[in-house]
Design a protein around this motif. Structure first.
Motif, PDB file in Angstrom:
ATOM      1  N   GLU A 131      -3.840  -8.448   4.632  1.00 44.70           N
ATOM      2  CA  GLU A 131      -3.402  -9.777   3.766  1.00 44.70           C
ATOM      3  C   GLU A 131      -4.626  -9.706   2.785  1.00 44.70           C
ATOM      4  O   GLU A 131      -4.116 -10.183   1.632  1.00 44.70           O
ATOM      5  CB  GLU A 131      -3.655 -11.100   4.883  1.00 44.70           C
ATOM      6  CG  GLU A 131      -2.490 -11.078   5.670  1.00 44.70           C
ATOM      7  CD  GLU A 131      -2.494 -12.203   6.560  1.00 44.70           C
ATOM      8  OE1 GLU A 131      -3.755 -13.136   6.889  1.00 44.70           O
ATOM      9  OE2 GLU A 131      -1.441 -12.722   7.306  1.00 44.70           O
ATOM     10  N   ARG A 132      -5.664  -9.661   2.918  1.00 46.52           N
ATOM     11  CA  ARG A 132      -6.902  -9.697   1.818  1.00 46.52           C
ATOM     12  C   ARG A 132      -6.459  -8.372   0.784  1.00 46.52           C
ATOM     13  O   ARG A 132      -6.722  -8.989  -0.219  1.00 46.52           O
ATOM     14  CB  ARG A 132      -8.160  -9.721   2.419  1.00 46.52           C
ATOM     15  CG  ARG A 132      -9.337  -9.593   1.299  1.00 46.52           C
ATOM     16  CD  ARG A 132      -9.227 -10.851   0.494  1.00 46.52           C
ATOM     17  NE  ARG A 132      -9.986 -10.475  -0.846  1.00 46.52           N
ATOM     18  CZ  ARG A 132     -11.262 -10.916  -1.229  1.00 46.52           C
ATOM     19  NH1 ARG A 132     -11.979 -11.268  -0.201  1.00 46.52           N
ATOM     20  NH2 ARG A 132     -11.858 -10.510  -2.175  1.00 46.52           N
ATOM     21  N   ALA A 166      -3.192  -5.051  -3.936  1.00 47.06           N
ATOM     22  CA  ALA A 166      -2.701  -3.636  -3.365  1.00 47.06           C
ATOM     23  C   ALA A 166      -1.281  -4.022  -2.687  1.00 47.06           C
ATOM     24  O   ALA A 166      -0.995  -4.767  -2.030  1.00 47.06           O
ATOM     25  CB  ALA A 166      -3.967  -3.167  -2.464  1.00 47.06           C
ATOM     26  N   SER A 167      -0.525  -2.697  -2.791  1.00 41.23           N
ATOM     27  CA  SER A 167       0.661  -2.456  -2.004  1.00 41.23           C
ATOM     28  C   SER A 167       0.139  -2.032  -0.742  1.00 41.23           C
ATOM     29  O   SER A 167      -0.693  -1.208  -0.568  1.00 41.23           O
ATOM     30  CB  SER A 167       1.575  -1.479  -2.622  1.00 41.23           C
ATOM     31  OG  SER A 167       2.194  -1.884  -3.777  1.00 41.23           O
ATOM     32  N   VAL A 168       0.500  -2.721   0.450  1.00 45.67           N
ATOM     33  CA  VAL A 168       0.178  -2.533   1.786  1.00 45.67           C
ATOM     34  C   VAL A 168       0.864  -1.769   2.678  1.00 45.67           C
ATOM     35  O   VAL A 168       2.012  -2.486   2.992  1.00 45.67           O
ATOM     36  CB  VAL A 168      -0.656  -3.751   2.460  1.00 45.67           C
ATOM     37  CG1 VAL A 168      -0.883  -3.734   3.719  1.00 45.67           C
ATOM     38  CG2 VAL A 168      -1.697  -4.349   1.323  1.00 45.67           C
ATOM     39  N   ILE A 169       0.602  -0.815   3.489  1.00 45.64           N
ATOM     40  CA  ILE A 169       1.289  -0.345   4.519  1.00 45.64           C
ATOM     41  C   ILE A 169       0.412  -0.769   5.731  1.00 45.64           C
ATOM     42  O   ILE A 169      -0.620  -0.420   5.953  1.00 45.64           O
ATOM     43  CB  ILE A 169       0.981   1.252   4.625  1.00 45.64           C
ATOM     44  CG1 ILE A 169       1.943   1.723   3.255  1.00 45.64           C
ATOM     45  CG2 ILE A 169       1.945   1.889   5.750  1.00 45.64           C
ATOM     46  CD1 ILE A 169       0.994   1.954   2.182  1.00 45.64           C
ATOM     47  N   GLU A 223       5.934 -10.680   6.992  1.00 44.85           N
ATOM     48  CA  GLU A 223       6.802 -11.876   6.481  1.00 44.85           C
ATOM     49  C   GLU A 223       5.535 -12.961   5.772  1.00 44.85           C
ATOM     50  O   GLU A 223       5.828 -13.366   4.740  1.00 44.85           O
ATOM     51  CB  GLU A 223       7.511 -12.664   7.613  1.00 44.85           C
ATOM     52  CG  GLU A 223       8.571 -12.074   7.889  1.00 44.85           C
ATOM     53  CD  GLU A 223       9.321 -12.597   9.448  1.00 44.85           C
ATOM     54  OE1 GLU A 223       8.564 -13.829   9.663  1.00 44.85           O
ATOM     55  OE2 GLU A 223      10.078 -11.931   9.742  1.00 44.85           O
ATOM     56  N   ALA A 224       4.344 -12.848   6.266  1.00 45.02           N
ATOM     57  CA  ALA A 224       3.357 -13.676   5.796  1.00 45.02           C
ATOM     58  C   ALA A 224       2.856 -13.233   4.346  1.00 45.02           C
ATOM     59  O   ALA A 224       2.629 -13.943   3.463  1.00 45.02           O
ATOM     60  CB  ALA A 224       2.258 -13.833   6.661  1.00 45.02           C
ATOM     61  N   ILE A 225       2.761 -11.913   4.191  1.00 44.80           N
ATOM     62  CA  ILE A 225       2.267 -11.379   3.008  1.00 44.80           C
ATOM     63  C   ILE A 225       3.394 -11.434   1.955  1.00 44.80           C
ATOM     64  O   ILE A 225       3.196 -11.682   0.771  1.00 44.80           O
ATOM     65  CB  ILE A 225       1.992  -9.694   3.276  1.00 44.80           C
ATOM     66  CG1 ILE A 225       0.889  -9.786   4.218  1.00 44.80           C
ATOM     67  CG2 ILE A 225       1.914  -9.040   2.221  1.00 44.80           C
ATOM     68  CD1 ILE A 225       0.410  -8.467   4.579  1.00 44.80           C
TER      69      ILE A 225
END
Length: 266
Positions: free
Chosen positions: A44-45, A51-54, A69-71
């Motif tokens: 999340e941070r 950043a695009s996060v995997i 969903e939260a992100i």
């Protein structure tokens, strides 16, 4: 603070704040074991930082989808991928999937791990092998694959434990499995530094998750008082340090181990 209460700090971020402060915009970050707790906070941070996060998970699919969903609700770009990191081929496939979706990878956070607390004389061979397979073997091959695929100027971060500095009864297998990554980090920092890639670890102290999740409140309070700040760590405490190590500002920090325990000696 009233007796029986624990001080837990939290941070709230609005979309406007996110837009103004995105030092990782354009970067792609892979976080393992990110469906809950510290891993989720890191994902999340890094997303808030642009950043695009995997978001990797092994077993907790429902929690992983909740994190996704939260992100996304905060406007982040995120993808959840399942993999059993004890299998070498699964690690290779995970990186291939990341490249297939985003075409690059800049940040790898090796967070996936399993807690273990038991006196040495009670540890079975099966338990020993399971802990080392997840906490040691998978971290080694995650770093190996990351070293091959991360972009120049990339960031590799291993989430380790303060028990490697301050061992206590019952943590021999857990702390031993985490201690190996200290050498992995130091050697890899030397081997791939020519590409301006940094490699560091974060040694997480007593945090209100993982080991301590099922502890009685009174025991948590006792452990919290081992820090002069009078509280346990939070997943966000670790996530903020990882975000710094992932940033351009940390470009000259490599081969280091950052102890995040609020000055506690436990």
């Amino acid at each position: 603070m009233k007796k029986g209460e624990m001080l837990i700090q939290s941070n709230e971020f609005s979309p406007e704040m996110m837009e103004r402060h995105q030092p990782l915009k354009g970067k792609v970050a892979l976080v393992t074991g990110a469906s809950q707790s510290i891993g989720r906070a890191i994902a999340e941070r890094l997303s808030r930082d642009g950043a695009s996060v995997i978001l990797h998970y092994r077993n907790h699919e429902h929690e992983a989808q909740q994190a996704v969903e939260a992100i996304r609700a905060q406007g982040g770009t995120v993808l959840a991928l399942q993999a059993d990191l004890t299998e070498r081929g699964a690690i290779e496939h995970l990186f291939e999937e990341v490249h297939g979706h985003f075409g690059r990878i800049d940040i790898v956070v090796a967070n996936a791990g399993v807690p273990h607390r038991m006196p040495i004389i009670e540890v079975t061979e099966e338990q020993f092998d399971q802990v080392f397979a997840i906490n040691t073997r998978s971290v080694f091959f995650m770093l190996q694959e990351a070293a091959r695929r991360v972009e120049p100027g990339g960031r590799l971060v291993v989430i380790s434990s303060s028990t490697t500095y301050y061992p206590t009864q019952g943590v021999a297998v857990y702390a031993g499995s985490k201690a190996a990554s200290k050498l992995f980090v130091e050697v890899m920092a030397q081997e791939i530094g020519q590409r301006q890639v940094t490699v560091n670890s974060v040694l997480v102290g007593a945090t209100d998750s993982g080991f301590l999740e099922e502890y009685p409140l009174e025991e948590k309070q006792r452990i919290a008082q081992s820090s002069p700040m009078g509280r346990l760590g939070t997943p966000q405490d670790t996530a903020d340090v990882v975000a710094f190590l992932a940033s351009y500002d940390a470009r000259w920090i490599s081969g280091q181990h950052i102890l995040t325990n609020g000055a506690a000696h436990i």
